[in-house]
Design a protein around this motif. Structure first.
Motif, PDB file in Angstrom:
ATOM      1  N   GLN A  33     109.148  88.961  54.456  1.00 21.42           N
ATOM      2  CA  GLN A  33     108.048  88.320  55.458  1.00 21.42           C
ATOM      3  C   GLN A  33     106.881  89.032  55.302  1.00 21.42           C
ATOM      4  OE1 GLN A  33     108.737  85.128  57.734  1.00 21.42           O
ATOM      5  NE2 GLN A  33     106.862  85.382  56.944  1.00 21.42           N
ATOM      6  N   LEU A  34     107.028  90.522  55.233  1.00 24.73           N
ATOM      7  CA  LEU A  34     105.704  91.366  55.225  1.00 24.73           C
ATOM      8  C   LEU A  34     105.059  91.012  53.863  1.00 24.73           C
ATOM      9  CD1 LEU A  34     107.142  94.715  56.722  1.00 24.73           C
ATOM     10  CD2 LEU A  34     105.284  92.896  57.765  1.00 24.73           C
ATOM     11  N   ALA A  35     105.800  90.990  52.741  1.00 25.52           N
ATOM     12  CA  ALA A  35     105.045  90.706  51.605  1.00 25.52           C
ATOM     13  C   ALA A  35     104.470  89.308  51.546  1.00 25.52           C
ATOM     14  CB  ALA A  35     106.096  90.852  50.278  1.00 25.52           C
ATOM     15  N   TYR A  36     105.041  88.313  52.121  1.00 25.06           N
ATOM     16  CA  TYR A  36     104.472  87.178  52.039  1.00 25.06           C
ATOM     17  C   TYR A  36     103.100  86.989  52.758  1.00 25.06           C
ATOM     18  CZ  TYR A  36     103.892  82.185  53.133  1.00 25.06           C
ATOM     19  OH  TYR A  36     103.464  80.744  53.177  1.00 25.06           O
ATOM     20  N   VAL A  89      97.002  81.217  59.237  1.00 24.25           N
ATOM     21  CA  VAL A  89      97.749  80.497  58.597  1.00 24.25           C
ATOM     22  C   VAL A  89      97.907  80.925  57.160  1.00 24.25           C
ATOM     23  CG1 VAL A  89      95.683  78.951  57.466  1.00 24.25           C
ATOM     24  CG2 VAL A  89      98.004  77.927  57.730  1.00 24.25           C
ATOM     25  N   ALA A  90      99.196  80.602  56.817  1.00 19.86           N
ATOM     26  CA  ALA A  90      99.802  81.349  55.313  1.00 19.86           C
ATOM     27  C   ALA A  90     100.387  80.501  54.357  1.00 19.86           C
ATOM     28  CB  ALA A  90     100.797  82.392  55.764  1.00 19.86           C
ATOM     29  N   ALA A  91      99.992  79.073  54.411  1.00 18.78           N
ATOM     30  CA  ALA A  91     100.572  78.108  53.721  1.00 18.78           C
ATOM     31  C   ALA A  91      99.439  77.144  53.367  1.00 18.78           C
ATOM     32  CB  ALA A  91     101.727  77.199  54.247  1.00 18.78           C
ATOM     33  N   PRO A  92      99.245  76.610  52.167  1.00 16.40           N
ATOM     34  CA  PRO A  92      98.134  75.467  51.960  1.00 16.40           C
ATOM     35  C   PRO A  92      98.203  74.488  52.786  1.00 16.40           C
ATOM     36  CG  PRO A  92      99.827  75.717  49.933  1.00 16.40           C
ATOM     37  CD  PRO A  92     100.059  76.935  51.139  1.00 16.40           C
ATOM     38  N   MET A  93      97.149  73.758  52.966  1.00 16.63           N
ATOM     39  CA  MET A  93      97.363  72.611  53.935  1.00 16.63           C
ATOM     40  C   MET A  93      98.034  71.365  53.534  1.00 16.63           C
ATOM     41  SD  MET A  93      95.884  73.301  56.980  1.00 16.63           S
ATOM     42  CE  MET A  93      95.722  71.700  57.289  1.00 16.63           C
ATOM     43  N   SER A  94      98.199  71.508  52.227  1.00 12.52           N
ATOM     44  CA  SER A  94      99.013  70.589  51.179  1.00 12.52           C
ATOM     45  C   SER A  94     100.471  70.445  51.657  1.00 12.52           C
ATOM     46  CB  SER A  94      98.722  70.773  49.660  1.00 12.52           C
ATOM     47  OG  SER A  94      99.236  71.924  49.342  1.00 12.52           O
ATOM     48  N   SER A 117     110.128  73.230  55.422  1.00 17.13           N
ATOM     49  CA  SER A 117     111.115  74.485  55.784  1.00 17.13           C
ATOM     50  C   SER A 117     110.930  75.129  57.033  1.00 17.13           C
ATOM     51  CB  SER A 117     110.669  75.414  54.609  1.00 17.13           C
ATOM     52  OG  SER A 117     109.623  76.357  54.692  1.00 17.13           O
ATOM     53  N   ASP A 118     109.696  75.085  57.705  1.00 18.16           N
ATOM     54  CA  ASP A 118     109.537  75.620  59.195  1.00 18.16           C
ATOM     55  C   ASP A 118     110.308  74.614  60.064  1.00 18.16           C
ATOM     56  OD1 ASP A 118     107.904  77.637  57.979  1.00 18.16           O
ATOM     57  OD2 ASP A 118     106.030  76.642  58.329  1.00 18.16           O
ATOM     58  N   ILE A 119     110.191  73.241  59.894  1.00 15.37           N
ATOM     59  CA  ILE A 119     110.598  72.354  60.549  1.00 15.37           C
ATOM     60  C   ILE A 119     111.934  72.424  60.649  1.00 15.37           C
ATOM     61  CG2 ILE A 119     111.279  70.012  60.900  1.00 15.37           C
ATOM     62  CD1 ILE A 119     108.279  69.438  60.130  1.00 15.37           C
ATOM     63  N   GLY A 307     111.103  84.285  57.535  1.00 12.48           N
ATOM     64  CA  GLY A 307     111.241  83.042  56.534  1.00 12.48           C
ATOM     65  C   GLY A 307     110.105  81.871  57.054  1.00 12.48           C
ATOM     66  N   ARG A 308     109.378  82.228  57.688  1.00  9.00           N
ATOM     67  CA  ARG A 308     108.343  81.161  58.196  1.00  9.00           C
ATOM     68  C   ARG A 308     107.012  81.301  57.169  1.00  9.00           C
ATOM     69  NH1 ARG A 308     107.383  79.662  63.287  1.00  9.00           N
ATOM     70  NH2 ARG A 308     105.822  78.630  62.531  1.00  9.00           N
ATOM     71  N   ARG A 309     106.479  80.059  57.023  1.00  8.45           N
ATOM     72  CA  ARG A 309     105.595  79.821  55.998  1.00  8.45           C
ATOM     73  C   ARG A 309     104.179  79.706  56.681  1.00  8.45           C
ATOM     74  NH1 ARG A 309     106.322  79.677  50.914  1.00  8.45           N
ATOM     75  NH2 ARG A 309     104.437  78.468  50.467  1.00  8.45           N
ATOM     76  N   ALA A 310     103.948  78.475  57.544  1.00  4.15           N
ATOM     77  CA  ALA A 310     102.619  77.918  57.809  1.00  4.15           C
ATOM     78  C   ALA A 310     101.907  78.751  58.744  1.00  4.15           C
ATOM     79  CB  ALA A 310     102.780  76.818  58.434  1.00  4.15           C
ATOM     80  N   SER A 311     102.645  79.258  59.949  1.00  6.21           N
ATOM     81  CA  SER A 311     101.962  80.076  60.971  1.00  6.21           C
ATOM     82  C   SER A 311     102.825  81.054  61.397  1.00  6.21           C
ATOM     83  CB  SER A 311     101.638  79.153  62.247  1.00  6.21           C
ATOM     84  OG  SER A 311     100.763  78.038  61.747  1.00  6.21           O
TER      85      SER A 311
END
Length: 454
Positions: A33-36, A89-94, A117-119, A307-311
């Motif tokens: 997660q830190l690397a992400y 925010v850490a994921a593209p809006m797409s 995946s967050d859902i 494991g979270r992507r968007a926020s």
């Protein structure tokens, strides 16, 4: 991730793993997660640079304490300066398929983005907690949280139910007691979810609305959250007596997930179920030092998403205060148990909606020159939760014709209702009546209604 229970007793095998296995899993996922964050979050890249964080040196959970906290105000500033979802925010809006909103207790909601995946992660977190609460695949559930305004008690709870194989009946608290009770009487869902005070109120209305006590309406399992106290014996006993089912407590929030603590049949506190998806620390709010979970330890909960992507958030300070009730349990779950005992701020809860006094003050200030912007909240209830309108005293400007006072009162009440989704009972007083702050901060909440500061 499984959409079936791991066993008859637990939703996920993770709930019963030992501490060494949980720690190894968390350390591996923390590194990922830190690397992400370093690669994808402008907010955390800047934060790491500001605090001279070298993520390669974070190799154990002990090193997590060396990393800076993430404060709520930082997220508000990030959202305001970099709409729509902030620089964190850490994921593209797409990839973002859903946006949830907080209750907007500072005048504007906080927004949290979710990828598919967050859902799934949110749904898995909630499934573990609600399964502990007694909800089962095949149940039907009456939805007693609010369904409006993007709150996490709405759609995310529907998604958790689907993930579990539960049929949600999404009526929502806004529909009112008559509608909810009519649906309960017609459909007889086995499961019921909502805030403890609202569900107690609902049950008390049953004889008048549907002609029978709530205990005759078929509820087997009740899950309560959204305000502290649902696990207290007096509240639990009242709910169970009224509804004739078991009542257990859960806890969550907008920023990290929907629901991620849940009370089992032992009824002695809410388990931490998900070391694979969240790191939960307990800190001393005075100095930020990490406290080891042990029975009787009390402190503020701090969360790190895994494991979270968007926020995703790192060491997020919730200001929620908990007390550890036990570190083991007869149910076999290995996550320690807590009760939420309050917050470090002045938050009040009105019909399950979190309300900060500063949010009410801001709304009244924005009505100048009709008002001076000075207010007091004078609760007519014990504790910090009520089902009644929130009593608010506001100064009306001297220049306003007294004939217009009813109009101003109604306008303030309408503004609070629209912005915060709560009802307020506003009393207007003359300009200059309330004490102004000097070197001593004036508390916006006055518990003694007869002690107006002059």
């Amino acid at each position: 991730m499984s959409t079936r229970p791991f066993s008859a007793d637990y939703w996920s095998a993770v709930e019963v793993i030992g501490p060494d296995q949980a720690r190894a899993m968390q350390e591996s996922r923390l590194a990922e997660q830190l690397a992400y964050l370093a690669a994808n979050s402008e907010f955390y890249r800047a934060k790491f640079a500001e605090h001279s964080v070298n993520i390669d040196r974070v190799t154990t959970l002990d090193h997590l304490a060396d990393l800076p906290f993430t404060e709520k105000q930082e997220l508000r500033d990030s959202l305001a300066e970099h709409p729509p979802l902030g620089s964190h925010v850490a994921a593209p809006m797409s990839e973002i398929v859903q946006i949830q909103a907080s209750s907007g207790t500072t005048g504007s909601p906080s927004y949290v983005g979710l990828t598919e995946s967050d859902i799934t992660i949110w749904s898995e977190l909630g499934a573990r907690a609600l399964y502990a609460n007694g909800f089962r695949p095949g149940d039907r559930m009456l939805h007693g949280f609010g369904m409006s305004k993007g709150f996490v008690g709405g759609l995310p709870v529907v998604q958790i139910a689907r993930h579990m194989g539960i049929v949600d009946i999404p009526i929502g608290a806004e529909a009112g007691a008559e509608r909810l009770l009519r649906v309960q009487a017609d459909q007889r869902p086995e499961a019921l979810i909502g805030t403890p005070n609202f569900l107690a109120y609902l049950a008390e209305q049953a004889p008048d609305i549907v002609g029978v006590p709530a205990a005759e309406l078929g509820v087997r399992s009740i899950s309560v959250g959204g305000e502290p106290g649902g696990g207290l014996p007096a509240i639990r006993d009242k709910l169970q007596s009224l509804w004739g089912g078991t009542s257990r407590e859960m806890l969550g929030g907008t920023d990290l997930g929907c629901i991620y603590w849940g009370e089992c049949e032992a009824g002695e506190g809410m388990h931490f179920h998900s070391p694979d998806l969240i790191i939960a620390e307990i800190i001393d709010p005075a100095d930020g030092q990490v406290l080891a979970p042990a029975a009787g330890v009390e402190g503020e909960v701090v969360y790190t998403a895994l494991g979270r992507r968007a926020s995703p958030l790192l060491r997020f300070r919730t200001r929620d205060h908990v007390v550890v009730t036990a570190t083991d349990c007869a149910c076999g779950r290995t996550g320690y148990k807590v009760r939420c005992v309050g917050r470090t701020d002045d938050m009040l809860i009105v019909r399950g909606i979190n309300v900060f006094p500063s949010a009410v003050k801001q709304l009244v200030e924005e009505m100048a020159p009709l008002t001076t912007g000075h207010i007091r909240i004078r609760p007519d209830f014990e504790g910090h939760s009520t089902q009644r309108p929130l009593p608010v005293v506001a100064e009306v400007a001297d220049a306003v014709d007294p004939a217009r006072h009813p109009e101003v009162k109604a306008a303030i009440e309408d503004r609070i209702r629209s912005a915060l989704n709560i009802k307020a009972d506003v009393e207007l007083i003359g300009e200059g009546t309330l004490k102004r702050p000097d070197h001593v901060k004036v508390a916006p909440v006055e518990r003694d209604a007869g002690a107006a500061a002059q």
